[in-house]
Design a protein around this motif. Structure first.
Motif, PDB file in Angstrom:
ATOM      1  N   VAL A  74      50.765  48.805  47.773  1.00  0.00           N
ATOM      2  CA  VAL A  74      49.690  48.913  48.757  1.00  0.00           C
ATOM      3  C   VAL A  74      48.521  49.714  48.207  1.00  0.00           C
ATOM      4  O   VAL A  74      47.351  49.359  48.400  1.00  0.00           O
ATOM      5  CB  VAL A  74      50.232  49.545  50.057  1.00  0.00           C
ATOM      6  N   GLU A  75      48.809  50.809  47.504  1.00  0.00           N
ATOM      7  CA  GLU A  75      47.739  51.685  47.028  1.00  0.00           C
ATOM      8  C   GLU A  75      46.850  51.039  45.981  1.00  0.00           C
ATOM      9  O   GLU A  75      45.763  51.563  45.666  1.00  0.00           O
ATOM     10  CB  GLU A  75      48.319  52.995  46.492  1.00  0.00           C
ATOM     11  N   ASP A  76      47.271  49.894  45.436  1.00  0.00           N
ATOM     12  CA  ASP A  76      46.438  49.187  44.456  1.00  0.00           C
ATOM     13  C   ASP A  76      45.308  48.404  45.111  1.00  0.00           C
ATOM     14  O   ASP A  76      44.564  47.700  44.412  1.00  0.00           O
ATOM     15  CB  ASP A  76      47.296  48.250  43.609  1.00  0.00           C
ATOM     16  N   PHE A  77      45.163  48.533  46.433  1.00  0.00           N
ATOM     17  CA  PHE A  77      44.102  47.822  47.147  1.00  0.00           C
ATOM     18  C   PHE A  77      43.169  48.794  47.874  1.00  0.00           C
ATOM     19  O   PHE A  77      42.538  48.441  48.863  1.00  0.00           O
ATOM     20  CB  PHE A  77      44.713  46.802  48.115  1.00  0.00           C
ATOM     21  N   GLN A  79      39.763  51.087  48.246  1.00  0.00           N
ATOM     22  CA  GLN A  79      38.364  50.765  47.978  1.00  0.00           C
ATOM     23  C   GLN A  79      37.898  51.246  46.604  1.00  0.00           C
ATOM     24  O   GLN A  79      37.147  50.553  45.921  1.00  0.00           O
ATOM     25  CB  GLN A  79      37.473  51.371  49.066  1.00  0.00           C
ATOM     26  N   GLU A  80      38.339  52.406  46.191  1.00  0.00           N
ATOM     27  CA  GLU A  80      37.847  52.949  44.932  1.00  0.00           C
ATOM     28  C   GLU A  80      38.179  52.044  43.755  1.00  0.00           C
ATOM     29  O   GLU A  80      37.344  51.839  42.864  1.00  0.00           O
ATOM     30  CB  GLU A  80      38.413  54.346  44.701  1.00  0.00           C
ATOM     31  N   VAL A  81      39.383  51.461  43.737  1.00  0.00           N
ATOM     32  CA  VAL A  81      39.740  50.586  42.620  1.00  0.00           C
ATOM     33  C   VAL A  81      39.045  49.230  42.734  1.00  0.00           C
ATOM     34  O   VAL A  81      38.711  48.602  41.727  1.00  0.00           O
ATOM     35  CB  VAL A  81      41.269  50.411  42.487  1.00  0.00           C
ATOM     36  N   ILE A  82      38.805  48.780  43.968  1.00  0.00           N
ATOM     37  CA  ILE A  82      38.103  47.510  44.162  1.00  0.00           C
ATOM     38  C   ILE A  82      36.643  47.642  43.720  1.00  0.00           C
ATOM     39  O   ILE A  82      36.083  46.743  43.080  1.00  0.00           O
ATOM     40  CB  ILE A  82      38.201  47.058  45.631  1.00  0.00           C
ATOM     41  N   VAL A  83      36.028  48.777  44.039  1.00  0.00           N
ATOM     42  CA  VAL A  83      34.667  49.035  43.566  1.00  0.00           C
ATOM     43  C   VAL A  83      34.633  49.044  42.045  1.00  0.00           C
ATOM     44  O   VAL A  83      33.702  48.498  41.421  1.00  0.00           O
ATOM     45  CB  VAL A  83      34.140  50.361  44.148  1.00  0.00           C
ATOM     46  N   GLN A  84      35.644  49.616  41.416  1.00  0.00           N
ATOM     47  CA  GLN A  84      35.691  49.622  39.957  1.00  0.00           C
ATOM     48  C   GLN A  84      35.772  48.205  39.410  1.00  0.00           C
ATOM     49  O   GLN A  84      35.166  47.891  38.370  1.00  0.00           O
ATOM     50  CB  GLN A  84      36.885  50.450  39.469  1.00  0.00           C
ATOM     51  N   ASP A  85      36.522  47.325  40.086  1.00  0.00           N
ATOM     52  CA  ASP A  85      36.552  45.912  39.676  1.00  0.00           C
ATOM     53  C   ASP A  85      35.149  45.337  39.621  1.00  0.00           C
ATOM     54  O   ASP A  85      34.777  44.597  38.690  1.00  0.00           O
ATOM     55  CB  ASP A  85      37.371  45.074  40.665  1.00  0.00           C
TER      56      ASP A  85
END
Length: 352
Positions: A74-77, A79-85
């Motif tokens: 769950v934590e792989d979704f 916002q911070e990681v999505i912004v990095q994408d």
């Protein structure tokens, strides 16, 4: 005459993003971020239109969707990681900045890019979801609920009850969607209904009902051709069948755990100074901004804000593409005249 829409992929050590692109390679860059439970296809009416005006248009499949990587935690979704994408996508495109345009969950992404990376943002536009500087969390949302429509005794969290259902019954929620993605799309992707104004949204009683439609299975409704064609329906259903709903639904599980802490690290205290556009859905009764206070934080913290009302439901870019395109084009021309391209260039193809 229209510009060809082509498929591309960006692979880095941490993530793979599939995306659609259209328009001259050197054109000013517009990046379109889709919502739940969509894919890049949801911008099919916008990409060739803005390519024809001279822009380079890119629409990624966001994390967990389509041809992009999905994950099992769950934590792989967050916002911070999505912004990095998205920042990796921007770099792979060889650009320093873009105009970021989002809808629904994609709106949260583009607002966060603007708040955390203003140096990467020429302008930001959102369909249906306004900017919430403290994060798109229940703590931010519930105080803004229209209590005339949602009396607190009966609807303590208003139309946001479905978010609580995710938090309390995540596996059940995913299983209900996974049981028949095609029926999910047919049931959800429907045009706005003016008769729903002032009435509680279905999303306000999801926990009480045991699911969006009282639990699985989703009803087998005819698709709404005013929103999606049969061909579009099959594309959505295939993508969601292949990836499943865990990733798309996991976005909701990070609202309170990650977004609030992330929002505290925004530049300039989360205040946005670049040109911003917000399109209200007149008949969107979940992200209801016409009579509630939902848009007030955005008005306070966006110093150069333009607002336009589109007479549509939630799936605005697909239901009312001409109106959405006109609003975006007018905003770009008026607020970002130096970003407006010259004569369109690039390969064009004939269409019937």
């Amino acid at each position: 005459m229209t510009f060809a829409v082509t498929e591309h992929t960006v692979k880095t050590a941490r993530h793979t993003t599939g995306y659609l692109a259209c328009g001259a390679q050197a054109g000013p860059l517009l990046i379109f971020c889709h919502g739940w439970p969509e894919i890049s296809l949801s911008w099919r009416h916008q990409l060739p239109t803005f390519a024809s005006l001279g822009f380079r248009c890119v629409a990624p499949d966001l994390r967990g969707y389509g041809r992009s990587s999905t994950y099992t935690r769950v934590e792989d979704f967050a916002q911070e990681v999505i912004v990095q994408d998205m920042l990796e996508l921007l770099a792979a495109l060889g650009r320093e900045r873009a105009v970021w345009i989002g809808h629904d969950a994609g709106s949260m992404v583009v607002w966060n890019i603007a708040a955390h990376h203003p140096d990467k943002t020429v302008g930001v536009a959102s369909l249906t979801i306004p900017y919430l500087p403290q994060g798109f969390t229940l703590d931010s949302l519930v105080p803004l609920v229209d209590r005339k429509t949602y009396p607190e005794a009966e609807y303590p969290v208003g139309q946001w009850d479905y978010i609580c259902f995710y938090h309390e019954s995540f596996d059940r929620a995913c299983a209900a969607f996974d049981a028949n993605p095609r029926n999910v799309i047919k049931a959800l992707f429907r045009k706005g209904n003016p008769d729903g104004k002032g009435k509680p949204s279905r999303t306000a009683a999801v926990r009480k009902a045991g699911g969006w439609f009282g639990g699985p299975p989703f009803p087998d409704l005819p698709h709404d051709p005013d929103v999606i064609s049969e061909q579009d329906l099959e594309a959505y259903a295939a993508a969601l069948t292949r990836n499943g709903f865990f990733g798309p639904d996991a976005w909701y599980m990070n609202y309170n755990a990650n977004n609030t802490a992330y929002s505290r690290r925004a530049v300039n205290g989360g205040k946005l100074s670049m040109p911003a556009l917000f399109l209200h859905g007149a008949y969107d009764y979940v992200a209801e901004t016409m009579t509630s206070k939902l848009a007030e934080p955005m008005r306070r913290d966006c110093s150069d804000l333009t607002e336009v009302v589109v007479k549509s439901g939630h799936w605005m870019a697909q239901e009312k593409p001409a109106e959405v395109n006109a609003a975006l084009a007018m905003w770009l021309a008026r607020k970002l005249p130096d970003y407006w391209p010259g004569e369109p260039k690039g390969e064009m193809i004939d269409t019937p």
